[in-house]
Enzyme design. Structure first.
Site, mmCIF file in Angstrom:
data_model
loop_
_atom_site.group_PDB
_atom_site.id
_atom_site.type_symbol
_atom_site.label_atom_id
_atom_site.label_comp_id
_atom_site.label_asym_id
_atom_site.label_seq_id
_atom_site.Cartn_x
_atom_site.Cartn_y
_atom_site.Cartn_z
ATOM 1 C CE1 TYR A 1 -17.271 64.934 -24.105
ATOM 2 C CE2 TYR A 1 -15.380 66.376 -23.760
ATOM 3 C CZ TYR A 1 -16.204 65.346 -23.325
ATOM 4 O OH TYR A 1 -15.968 64.743 -22.112
ATOM 5 C CG ASP B 1 -4.888 59.765 -20.127
ATOM 6 O OD1 ASP B 1 -5.830 58.973 -19.940
ATOM 7 O OD2 ASP B 1 -5.052 60.937 -20.488
#
Length: 188
Positions: free
Chosen positions: A131, A166
């Site tokens: 990205y 996470d």
């Protein structure tokens, strides 16, 4: 390369036209003119990143507060389920989750505007995820637990590795209440 808007305000799906022959394929991975036509300043991208994940591995849902970090995401090898969560208070699509399959066959890309949270799950044995970003990496990302039942993300593969960070991220309700300072029912 063509582009279309999606359910979440500001999220754009880019679809190139790969050329295939007996040698393999050729595809355009970025086109400044198409980005500009879609309302994205092509010169805004200052960094490009790549990560590799194994089957089922989940990364995210991460982002930055305020203006956030805009990304143009693609899967260079394998396939991923790309997930975007609109975490921008005041957005008409605040709290909406949208998913896309990105792979090395169709070469689709997703533009994620700043203020949205983003993550993905590797759907193939190995997935290389790339990205472009409009900000340089710096500590201070925020996160929401990717398996929060209120978000109901339709993960597509058996769940694999998840980072400790996470796994300990707040739920969407906790994030909205404690991080954004809004009524915890907002966006649900």
């Amino acid at each position: 390369m063509k582009f279309t808007t999606t359910t979440i305000a500001g999220v754009i799906l880019f679809e190139p036209t790969p050329i295939r022959d007996e040698r393999g394929f050729f595809t355009r991975t970025f086109d400044a003119a198409t980005a500009a036509e879609a309302g994205i300043d092509p010169a805004s991208f200052v960094q490009e990143n790549q990560s590799r994940s194994s089957a089922g591995g989940v990364r995210g849902l991460h982002g930055r507060l305020g203006a956030g970090e805009a990304k143009l995401a693609r899967c260079a090898r394998g396939a991923v389920l790309d997930v975007v969560l609109d975490a921008r208070p005041g957005s008409p699509t605040f709290g909406v989750v949208e998913t896309f399959v990105l792979d090395d066959v169709d070469h689709r890309q997703v533009y994620v505007p700043g203020g949205c949270l983003h993550g993905y799950q590797a759907l193939s044995e190995v997935a290389d995820f790339c990205y472009k970003s409009d900000t340089y990496y710096a500590p201070g990302e925020v996160a929401v637990h990717p398996f929060d039942t209120d978000l109901a993300v339709p993960w597509r593969a058996p769940l694999g590795a998840l980072s400790a960070r996470d796994a300990s991220s707040p739920t969407w309700r906790e994030f909205v209440r404690d991080t954004l300072g809004l009524d915890d029912r907002a966006g649900l």
